[in-house]
Design a protein around this motif. Structure first.
Motif, PDB file in Angstrom:
ATOM      1  N   GLN A   1      57.325  37.752  34.795  1.00  0.00           N
ATOM      2  CA  GLN A   1      56.116  38.236  34.147  1.00  0.00           C
ATOM      3  C   GLN A   1      55.031  38.504  35.182  1.00  0.00           C
ATOM      4  N   PRO A   2      54.380  39.679  35.140  1.00  0.00           N
ATOM      5  CA  PRO A   2      53.240  39.922  36.043  1.00  0.00           C
ATOM      6  C   PRO A   2      52.050  39.062  35.646  1.00  0.00           C
ATOM      7  N   GLU A   3      51.238  38.692  36.644  1.00  0.00           N
ATOM      8  CA  GLU A   3      50.088  37.816  36.431  1.00  0.00           C
ATOM      9  C   GLU A   3      48.804  38.515  36.897  1.00  0.00           C
ATOM     10  N   PRO A   4      47.625  37.925  36.608  1.00  0.00           N
ATOM     11  CA  PRO A   4      46.346  38.582  36.959  1.00  0.00           C
ATOM     12  C   PRO A   4      46.191  38.916  38.437  1.00  0.00           C
ATOM     13  N   GLY A   5      46.812  38.135  39.314  1.00  0.00           N
ATOM     14  CA  GLY A   5      46.708  38.429  40.740  1.00  0.00           C
ATOM     15  C   GLY A   5      47.251  39.797  41.095  1.00  0.00           C
ATOM     16  N   LEU A   6      48.282  40.229  40.358  1.00  0.00           N
ATOM     17  CA  LEU A   6      48.856  41.556  40.605  1.00  0.00           C
ATOM     18  C   LEU A   6      47.859  42.650  40.267  1.00  0.00           C
ATOM     19  N   LEU A   7      47.114  42.456  39.169  1.00  0.00           N
ATOM     20  CA  LEU A   7      46.097  43.437  38.789  1.00  0.00           C
ATOM     21  C   LEU A   7      44.990  43.505  39.831  1.00  0.00           C
ATOM     22  N   ALA A   8      44.582  42.341  40.343  1.00  0.00           N
ATOM     23  CA  ALA A   8      43.550  42.323  41.388  1.00  0.00           C
ATOM     24  C   ALA A   8      44.045  42.989  42.660  1.00  0.00           C
ATOM     25  N   PHE A   9      45.318  42.741  43.008  1.00  0.00           N
ATOM     26  CA  PHE A   9      45.875  43.362  44.208  1.00  0.00           C
ATOM     27  C   PHE A   9      45.951  44.869  44.053  1.00  0.00           C
ATOM     28  N   ALA A  10      46.401  45.338  42.879  1.00  0.00           N
ATOM     29  CA  ALA A  10      46.461  46.778  42.633  1.00  0.00           C
ATOM     30  C   ALA A  10      45.070  47.397  42.709  1.00  0.00           C
ATOM     31  N   ALA A  11      44.058  46.670  42.197  1.00  0.00           N
ATOM     32  CA  ALA A  11      42.684  47.177  42.263  1.00  0.00           C
ATOM     33  C   ALA A  11      42.213  47.290  43.704  1.00  0.00           C
ATOM     34  N   VAL A  12      42.572  46.313  44.542  1.00  0.00           N
ATOM     35  CA  VAL A  12      42.207  46.382  45.964  1.00  0.00           C
ATOM     36  C   VAL A  12      42.820  47.618  46.612  1.00  0.00           C
ATOM     37  N   VAL A  13      44.096  47.862  46.324  1.00  0.00           N
ATOM     38  CA  VAL A  13      44.779  49.018  46.906  1.00  0.00           C
ATOM     39  C   VAL A  13      44.116  50.319  46.466  1.00  0.00           C
ATOM     40  N   VAL A  14      43.844  50.437  45.164  1.00  0.00           N
ATOM     41  CA  VAL A  14      43.227  51.662  44.638  1.00  0.00           C
ATOM     42  C   VAL A  14      41.826  51.859  45.227  1.00  0.00           C
ATOM     43  N   LEU A  15      41.052  50.775  45.317  1.00  0.00           N
ATOM     44  CA  LEU A  15      39.687  50.885  45.842  1.00  0.00           C
ATOM     45  C   LEU A  15      39.679  51.282  47.316  1.00  0.00           C
ATOM     46  N   THR A  16      40.604  50.739  48.100  1.00  0.00           N
ATOM     47  CA  THR A  16      40.658  51.140  49.511  1.00  0.00           C
ATOM     48  C   THR A  16      41.100  52.591  49.652  1.00  0.00           C
ATOM     49  N   MET A  17      41.998  53.042  48.776  1.00  0.00           N
ATOM     50  CA  MET A  17      42.389  54.452  48.799  1.00  0.00           C
ATOM     51  C   MET A  17      41.211  55.350  48.425  1.00  0.00           C
ATOM     52  N   MET A  18      40.403  54.916  47.452  1.00  0.00           N
ATOM     53  CA  MET A  18      39.229  55.695  47.069  1.00  0.00           C
ATOM     54  C   MET A  18      38.176  55.679  48.165  1.00  0.00           C
TER      55      MET A  18
END
Length: 203
Positions: free
Chosen positions: A168-185
């Motif tokens: 099961q995915p957990e909240p840390g995965l969502l935070a990590f994905a947000a970090v990746v997207v924000l750095t790409m932006m």
């Protein structure tokens, strides 16, 4: 005598020669995209995305990213905990790959973009060629930054055996994905033309 300026389109790459007085309101003759000497509010947006990514970097590494469960127990894993388990199980190569992709690369991207934004503001002439190369590296690495997220999502979709075993995915995965997207932006917002722009007091 009117002065002209060459402006490249960010969308299609067309280079147009335009009078200086018209550069602010002209559009690309090929695709109609607005032409700018530099991206509007480039540094402000870059700093904003970087600040948000720094705030989310901590929960991305502190919170669990997945929970594995079987008939006997359920266990949550953080990024650092997963790396430690791989190292303990003698999977050193895989542990190093996960460490580089999940911890080192996002942190280095944040530091590199912060360096590019700071030097564009305060030391515009400092090592311009090296900074341009650094920006190209950041852009290239950014396309592979979501690899960890894809792996966890695939695991969650594949390893589903009812009560026997599941992931099961957990909240840390969502935070990590947000970090990746924000750095790409942030990389997308930064205008590399600022590296070559002369200081205003020299114009």
């Amino acid at each position: 005598m009117s002065t002209t300026r060459l402006l490249g389109c960010e969308c299609c790459g067309q280079v147009s020669s335009l009078p200086v007085t018209e550069c602010e309101r002209m559009r690309c003759p090929r695709c109609g995209h607005p032409l700018h000497e530099c991206k509007p509010h480039s540094l402000q947006r870059t700093w904003a995305y970087l600040g948000a990514s720094v705030l989310l970097y901590v929960p991305a590494n502190a919170l669990p990213i997945i929970t594995t469960s079987n008939l006997f127990r359920a266990e949550s894993h953080t990024i650092a905990g997963g790396i430690a388990e791989l190292w303990h199980d003698d999977a050193w190569g895989l542990a190093v790959i996960v460490f580089i992709a999940s911890i080192a690369v996002p942190l280095l991207k944040i530091c590199s973009l912060a360096l590019l934004a700071w030097t564009a503001q305060h030391r515009p002439r400092w090592r311009r060629l090296e900074r341009a190369r650094l920006f190209r590296i950041v852009e290239t690495v950014g396309h592979w930054s979501m690899l960890d997220v894809y792996v966890v999502v695939l695991l969650a979709g594949i390893v589903q055996f009812g009560r026997v075993a599941s992931v099961q995915p957990e909240p840390g995965l969502l935070a990590f994905a947000a970090v990746v997207v924000l750095t790409m932006m942030a990389a997308r917002s930064f205008d590399p033309r600022l590296i070559w722009q002369e200081p205003e007091d020299d114009e």
